[in-house]
Design an enzyme around this catalytic site. Structure first.
Site, mmCIF file in Angstrom:
data_model
loop_
_atom_site.group_PDB
_atom_site.id
_atom_site.type_symbol
_atom_site.label_atom_id
_atom_site.label_comp_id
_atom_site.label_asym_id
_atom_site.label_seq_id
_atom_site.Cartn_x
_atom_site.Cartn_y
_atom_site.Cartn_z
ATOM 1 N N CYS A 89 0.808 -1.222 0.000
ATOM 2 C CA CYS A 89 0.000 0.000 0.000
ATOM 3 C C CYS A 89 0.836 1.263 0.000
ATOM 4 C CB CYS A 89 -0.945 0.001 1.195
ATOM 5 S SG CYS A 89 -2.103 -1.383 1.186
ATOM 6 N N HIS A 350 -8.856 3.646 -2.520
ATOM 7 C CA HIS A 350 -7.494 3.165 -2.275
ATOM 8 C C HIS A 350 -7.011 2.254 -3.403
ATOM 9 C CE1 HIS A 350 -3.896 1.977 -0.353
ATOM 10 N NE2 HIS A 350 -4.344 0.993 0.400
#
Length: 540
Positions: A89, A350
């Site tokens: 991430c 995201h």
């Protein structure tokens, strides 16, 4: 390079796509996403792709050399080095970190950092089942402390970190819900956000349960999208006359897992608390700044639990005090910091490879004063936090690179223009203020360092007129420049303004009755009062 020999690095262009649910746009694959974000960033920088000397391209889900495919047939075939980056991430900020090093080390003058992701719907899952999962040791920490249940693994890891915080410090489920409520509210002003709906706190708390106290509206979604950033050296900025838009990366640190991640049987440590804390400390030290200097923050709120514990890791509050920060409203407009004005991962979305670069874009818009309805008044210092389990965290501090050039482009309306407003009853008040500023301007600018706006209703013709006290720039000034960004804005009628300014009325009572509205940083007018006020003596 040796200490003291590193080049300054500036963001000169940013761009992104709107983040969407996976598959929401037909015929929209990662090359199309990269083209849109990349061209937006180049347009923002005002340079052609031929100026790019190297590119760092981040993505998590894709075959090797997707970076080349994304660039070749959308931006250009110029033969430059293209480096593919995958760091979970934190992939987007890792691409930014690598691109910055190239410019900082004088290996290139202009570099593109690009990130994108085309994702599957639903929770993240492992793709390779015939080899060791890189997070097996992280999972062991969680299982040893809390066990494992039938719920998404990431939600359990971060949810158990929040659970540990509640056990250790008495934090309540409402504190986590308030974070998600805030971020969804912020996203209503962001056209790039995947979700732009506002929810009540009750709706956040009663949405579908994902794990323990974490509900659906407290978890980030999977997303499709891309973001891009153009970095340049000081020589490049000056050669192309980009000083007015250049945002400097004043400090940036990447930290990977420490022994405490695995040795302390702590889920808070396991999800990267110590990584974040160390990276933030290194950034503050390198920049000569403190957490209190920060105005606006984009941090990695993959789950509301992570935003809460990250407040403490970044030094925005003391350890164990995140709940109090939330209750005070010090994480949103009008508070000490504005955290995730974009809506954060929870509401903006995201797409893993794009997230860190989208955070950078938002913070550059904030510092330039280009964030529209989500603008943080007077933002001068911006902080970015992007984390990936497995693991790595990148923390970055930003400021405008050439503030003198930036201020010069903002032409305030001359004070002589107020002559057309002489029919207003408040005109003598502001003329008296103007005299005081002419006499004490340097002192007031030094003490106040802020811009205060008064939106006065009910003047000549019933119109609303904005009066702006600029006690941040030069020797101070008063104008009617309604477009100038104010740190604090007062809105009230002409009658109530006269009562309050002359002491006939009580400002607190006016505020309580809704006659006086205050938006922004209340500390600014308080500093004005502490500096001696404006001592209005005009006859009214």
């Amino acid at each position: 390079m040796a200490p003291g020999k590193k080049n300054r690095v500036f963001v000169i262009g940013v761009g992104m796509t709107k983040f969407d649910k996976p598959g929401a746009r037909a015929n929209y694959d990662y090359p199309e996403m990269a083209e849109e974000a990349g061209k937006n960033a180049l347009k923002d920088a005002g340079i052609p792709y031929s100026s790019i000397e190297q590119a760092c391209v981040g993505y998590v889900y894709g075959d090797s050399t997707c970076g080349q495919r994304a660039i070749y047939h959308s931006l250009g075939l110029t033969g430059i080095p293209i480096i593919n980056v995958n760091n979970n991430c934190s992939t987007g900020s890792t691409a930014l970190f690598m691109a910055r090093q190239l410019v900082q080390g004088a290996l290139a003058d202009c570099v593109l950092a690009l990130g994108f992701e085309k994702m599957e719907r639903g929770s993240l899952s492992a793709k390779f089942m015939d080899r060791i999962n890189p997070m097996d040791k992280h999972m062991e920490v969680m299982i040893n402390r809390y066990g494992m249940v039938a719920a998404p693994a990431a939600a359990q890891m971060f949810g158990n970190a929040g659970r540990e915080h509640m056990e250790k410090y008495g934090t309540k489920p409402e504190h986590f819900a308030k974070i998600a409520w805030k971020n969804h509210k912020h996203s209503t002003n962001n056209p790039y956000s995947q979700f732009q709906d506002e929810y009540s706190l009750q709706q956040v708390m009663t949405s579908r349960k994902v794990f323990e106290f974490l509900t659906l509206l407290q978890c980030c979604p999977t997303s499709d999208g891309a973001a891009a950033v153009v970095l340049a050296s000081e020589d490049f900025v000056r050669k192309h006359r980009l000083e007015q838009q250049a945002v400097e990366i004043v400090a940036q640190e990447m930290v990977t897992d420490l022994s405490s991640t695995f040795d302390e049987n702590s889920c808070i440590k396991m999800v990267g608390y110590d990584m974040s804390r160390l990276a933030a400390k290194k950034c503050y030290d390198a920049a000569g700044l403190n957490p209190s200097d920060v105005d606006v923050v984009e941090l990695h709120d993959c789950f509301s639990a992570n935003e809460l514990i990250t407040y403490e890791a970044l030094g925005l509050c003391s350890e164990g005090k995140a709940g109090e920060l939330i209750d005070r409203g010090d994480n949103t407009y009008g508070g000490k910091f504005v955290v995730n004005p974009s809506g954060g991962l929870i509401s903006k979305g995201h797409p893993l490879g794009a997230t860190g670069l989208a955070q950078c874009a938002e913070l550059c818009w904030q510092l330039r004063g280009q964030a529209g309805r989500r603008q943080v008044p007077g933002a001068k210092v911006a902080l970015q936090h992007n984390i990936g389990l497995g693991g790595a965290v990148v923390v970055t501090l930003y400021k405008m690179g050439f503030p003198a050039e930036t201020r010069s482009r903002i032409s305030a309306v001359p004070t002589s223009s107020v002559s057309s407003l002489e029919g207003s009853k408040v005109y003598p008040v502001f003329k008296e203020m103007e005299k005081h500023i002419q006499q004490e301007g340097e002192h007031l600018v030094k003490k106040v360092d802020g811009v205060i706006a008064f939106k006065v209703k009910g003047g000549p013709g019933g119109e609303e007129v904005t009066w702006v006290l600029d006690l941040k720039n030069g020797k101070g000034s008063i104008s009617n420049d309604a477009d100038k960004i104010a740190d604090c804005t007062f809105t009230l009628s002409e009658h109530d303004f006269l009562d309050v300014i002359t002491g006939k009325g009580d400002a607190r009572k006016a505020f309580a009755k809704g006659k006086l509205k205050i938006n922004g940083i209340v500390d600014v007018p308080l500093r004005l009062l502490g500096a001696g006020g404006l001592q209005v003596k005009a006859k009214l």
